[in-house]
Design an enzyme around this catalytic site. Sequence first.
Site, mmCIF file in Angstrom:
data_model
loop_
_atom_site.group_PDB
_atom_site.id
_atom_site.type_symbol
_atom_site.label_atom_id
_atom_site.label_comp_id
_atom_site.label_asym_id
_atom_site.label_seq_id
_atom_site.Cartn_x
_atom_site.Cartn_y
_atom_site.Cartn_z
ATOM 1 N N ASN A 191 4.554 2.502 6.719
ATOM 2 C CA ASN A 191 4.857 1.586 5.874
ATOM 3 C C ASN A 191 3.614 0.568 5.449
ATOM 4 O O ASN A 191 3.202 0.620 4.277
ATOM 5 C CB ASN A 191 6.003 0.587 6.571
ATOM 6 C CG ASN A 191 6.616 -0.457 5.732
ATOM 7 O OD1 ASN A 191 6.058 -0.637 4.795
ATOM 8 N ND2 ASN A 191 7.611 -0.988 6.239
ATOM 9 N N ASP A 192 3.291 -0.178 6.281
ATOM 10 C CA ASP A 192 2.253 -1.424 6.179
ATOM 11 C C ASP A 192 0.921 -0.602 5.688
ATOM 12 O O ASP A 192 0.268 -1.199 4.874
ATOM 13 C CB ASP A 192 1.838 -2.004 7.254
ATOM 14 C CG ASP A 192 3.201 -3.055 7.779
ATOM 15 O OD1 ASP A 192 4.025 -3.173 7.000
ATOM 16 O OD2 ASP A 192 3.190 -3.271 9.044
ATOM 17 N N VAL A 193 0.631 0.667 6.193
ATOM 18 C CA VAL A 193 -0.902 1.208 5.906
ATOM 19 C C VAL A 193 -0.707 1.655 4.265
ATOM 20 O O VAL A 193 -1.580 2.271 3.794
ATOM 21 C CB VAL A 193 -0.964 2.160 6.841
ATOM 22 C CG1 VAL A 193 -1.207 1.720 8.051
ATOM 23 C CG2 VAL A 193 0.158 3.466 6.434
ATOM 24 N N THR A 194 0.490 1.782 3.449
ATOM 25 C CA THR A 194 0.739 2.009 2.122
ATOM 26 C C THR A 194 0.985 0.762 1.351
ATOM 27 O O THR A 194 1.393 0.811 0.205
ATOM 28 C CB THR A 194 1.531 3.162 2.021
ATOM 29 O OG1 THR A 194 2.833 2.694 2.239
ATOM 30 C CG2 THR A 194 1.340 4.431 2.957
#
Lengths: 98, 464
Positions: free
Chosen positions: B387-390
């Site tokens: 999630n956050d890493v994209t």
Amino acid sequence: MPADFISNLFVFILAGFVGFEVIKRVSPLLHTPLMSLTNALDAIVVVAAIIIAGLHETTLSTVLGAIAVAASFSNMVGGFLITDRMLRMFKSGKPKKS
Amino acid sequence: MTPIVVGQLIDFAYLAAAVLFILSLRWLSSPATARHGVLAGEIGAALAVTATLFNPALAQYKWIVIALIVGAALGVPLGLVKMTAVPQRTALSHAFGALSASMIGIAEYYVRAPHVTKFGMVEIALEVIIGSLTFTGSLIAAGKLQEILPQRPIVYRGQNIVSLSVLGAAAVIAIILTIHPEYMRLFPAMVGVALLFGILLVTPIGGADMPTVISLLNSYAGLSAALLGFVLDSKVLVVAGALDGSSGFILSVIMCKAMNRSFTNVMFGAFGQVQVHAKAATEERTVRSANAEEAAAILSAASKVAIVPGYGMAVAQAQHKVRELYDVLTKKGIDVKFGIHPVAGRMPGHMNVLLAEADIPYDRLIEMDDMNSDLPQTDVALIIGANDVTNPAARTDQSSPIYGMPIIDVDKAQTVMVIKRSMSPGFAGIDNPLYYMDKTLMLFGDAKAFVGDIVRELASGHHS
């Protein structure tokens, strides 16, 4: 300041530099095995634990030493074992030379 | 042989072990030589342990032998855990290493006390404090990773002041002990306070920050071993501790950079608590969703596919289904790569190990920067449990808590597909604008089941 402190500090700083140079070359692919391998190497404190447990100076030191032997030896055995298991899984996609 | 000669031989064995340890890490630089590295480390460790057993000062072997057997009996199962359990196993082994180092420090104190030199006391106090806090801190981390303890950050008002006062108390006791070595009763208090600090240090840190925390605890465990080397004047401990400590330190720096955060922010920032409700539900935005059949059709029309895995893939144990997807697509002549973010998962390198376990060749596992230069030419980016890493807000939205964090630019691909359980915000509770983009298709469902469905659709042959 005792003399052995200075010589240990020498070793510590130099080993730290060697570690830095060697470890920054480790591919991010292998960061998990890196951590388990350094953990196994760090378990070399088992040699100090063996001495404390075996000198038998006081009951307390023997008991603490024996706990330390068990804890660090389990890291040594388990750390090498799991590192090797992980590394065996990393396979290149290129056809094998054989 | 005289005891002096034996002692010198033992020292040579330690020197050889130290050299082998350095070689061991050197060979880890590439997967091709890495297994030699393990062998070098094993030989070094075996040499050092065997040599120690010949130490003429050893008075009795009973407890040593029993403890070695117990250690081996614990170590073998810990070496055979499932790959998905590796993060908690690693945290547990940091705890064991720190436990061992502090036990030896404590034993050494009681052997010497009250005749401890001031300098020796400083060394012992520092070693035991760091060892003890690493022990409890690592246990808490392992508990969170095993999900015995809640993964969400646990925070309360004035937390940092309380934690730092506890650490301060340990330091004050250490200073008193140095000035007045006869106050031996204070020593257990110092250990207790340090143990408490370790709990307070890690409890507020959330699961998504675990890669940094594990690396930092790794560094502390190494530092405590090196300090023990100072206490006991043992060079091999100093070397091994310095190697372990610098490894943990380098990994911590890499993890912090990959999150665009500082050490202090990770340790005291209690990430993810703020901003949760700040912008949720301000407007009704639409998402497009698709089923497995549609997803399979889009994938089979692609020529380049990038798969970006995250912790969700590990939780769903979907890596073997992902491997099947890789196989089906590769057989159709589609180029499939995996984009690996440094902090994807719960520890450094977590995704690589899971995908390697599923037999995906390591040259398909691509680091973030290389992946990003590839993504604009990629037809489909498939995100599985990340999630956050994209999250493109990291590039565009200055008010986002992850603004500035390097991400995998999946939004640059022609089509984006996200496998996700529901629209609920991710772990850190940060809104992800990726999901509302026109090119994005949401694939709602369990990662393992959904990937399995796509594979079945592709294999059934309708999409060739």
